[in-house]
Structures are given as C-alpha cells and as structure tokens.
Design a protein around this motif. Structure first.
Motif, PDB file in Angstrom:
ATOM      1  N   ASP A 131     -28.599   4.449  16.545  1.00  0.00           N
ATOM      2  CA  ASP A 131     -27.170   4.733  16.625  1.00  0.00           C
ATOM      3  C   ASP A 131     -26.442   3.699  15.783  1.00  0.00           C
ATOM      4  O   ASP A 131     -26.821   2.529  15.782  1.00  0.00           O
ATOM      5  N   ASP A 132     -25.409   4.131  15.084  1.00  0.00           N
ATOM      6  CA  ASP A 132     -24.650   3.212  14.236  1.00  0.00           C
ATOM      7  C   ASP A 132     -23.456   2.587  14.961  1.00  0.00           C
ATOM      8  O   ASP A 132     -22.742   1.784  14.386  1.00  0.00           O
ATOM      9  N   GLU A 133     -23.257   2.935  16.215  1.00  0.00           N
ATOM     10  CA  GLU A 133     -22.174   2.362  17.012  1.00  0.00           C
ATOM     11  C   GLU A 133     -22.777   1.382  18.018  1.00  0.00           C
ATOM     12  O   GLU A 133     -23.363   1.797  19.018  1.00  0.00           O
ATOM     13  N   PRO A 134     -22.660   0.074  17.768  1.00  0.00           N
ATOM     14  CA  PRO A 134     -23.327  -0.924  18.605  1.00  0.00           C
ATOM     15  C   PRO A 134     -22.985  -0.835  20.093  1.00  0.00           C
ATOM     16  O   PRO A 134     -23.866  -0.980  20.933  1.00  0.00           O
ATOM     17  N   ALA A 135     -21.732  -0.587  20.432  1.00  0.00           N
ATOM     18  CA  ALA A 135     -21.350  -0.531  21.848  1.00  0.00           C
ATOM     19  C   ALA A 135     -22.034   0.630  22.565  1.00  0.00           C
ATOM     20  O   ALA A 135     -22.544   0.469  23.679  1.00  0.00           O
ATOM     21  N   LEU A 136     -22.058   1.781  21.931  1.00  0.00           N
ATOM     22  CA  LEU A 136     -22.714   2.940  22.527  1.00  0.00           C
ATOM     23  C   LEU A 136     -24.223   2.728  22.611  1.00  0.00           C
ATOM     24  O   LEU A 136     -24.849   3.045  23.625  1.00  0.00           O
ATOM     25  N   ALA A 137     -24.810   2.169  21.564  1.00  0.00           N
ATOM     26  CA  ALA A 137     -26.250   1.904  21.557  1.00  0.00           C
ATOM     27  C   ALA A 137     -26.621   0.949  22.689  1.00  0.00           C
ATOM     28  O   ALA A 137     -27.601   1.178  23.410  1.00  0.00           O
ATOM     29  N   GLU A 138     -25.838  -0.091  22.868  1.00  0.00           N
ATOM     30  CA  GLU A 138     -26.127  -1.066  23.932  1.00  0.00           C
ATOM     31  C   GLU A 138     -25.944  -0.445  25.311  1.00  0.00           C
ATOM     32  O   GLU A 138     -26.711  -0.731  26.230  1.00  0.00           O
ATOM     33  N   PHE A 139     -24.955   0.426  25.466  1.00  0.00           N
ATOM     34  CA  PHE A 139     -24.743   1.117  26.744  1.00  0.00           C
ATOM     35  C   PHE A 139     -25.971   1.960  27.105  1.00  0.00           C
ATOM     36  O   PHE A 139     -26.483   1.898  28.229  1.00  0.00           O
TER      37      PHE A 139
END
Length: 80
Positions: free
Chosen positions: A10-18
C-alpha cells in the motif's frame, strides 16, 4: 511455531500500518511494502500465507501483481 505471514502493499503509510496492526492482533507477522518491486522481493523471500493488495497505486498495477502471484503458484487468500 512461527506465526503465519501477511504481505501487504500500500502506498498510504497510515492505512498500511492500520491493516498491519490489525493483522498482528490476529496473530500474523505483517510485512509492509510500498512498491511493486519491494512486494515481489519480499514475496520471494518471505513466502507469505496471505497477501493484501492495493490495486490503485501510482506506477503500479494491482492486476499485474495478481498475475505475479498466480505465476508463482500462490494459493493463499488475497485481500484487495
């Protein structure tokens, strides 16, 4: 016994970490990647049990990653 591995792109770090944190809470070892080259390398090295794909990333085609998984005989779940 080793925990099952989940490979995520995923290129969106916040979503990937979630998503990774949710996977960890469910007992998975989460491996995060942010581009297709890194995903392919980690796939070969980690041999994941589950993959999570973001189909809409800049410079990357999620359908190509699905083909990559099929070409490498991946039989596990793929979350999109």
């Amino acid at each position: 016994m080793k925990p099952p591995r989940l490979l995520l792109i995923d290129d969106e770090p916040a979503l990937a970490e979630f998503v990774a944190n949710a996977a960890r809470l469910c007992g998975y070892e989460a491996i995060l990647t942010s581009n297709d080259g890194q995903f392919r390398s980690e796939f070969k090295a980690a041999k994941p049990d589950v993959t999570v794909l973001d189909l809409g990333m800049p410079g990357s085609d999620g359908v190509e990653l699905l083909r990559f998984l099929a070409d490498h005989g991946f039989k596990g779940p793929v979350l999109i």
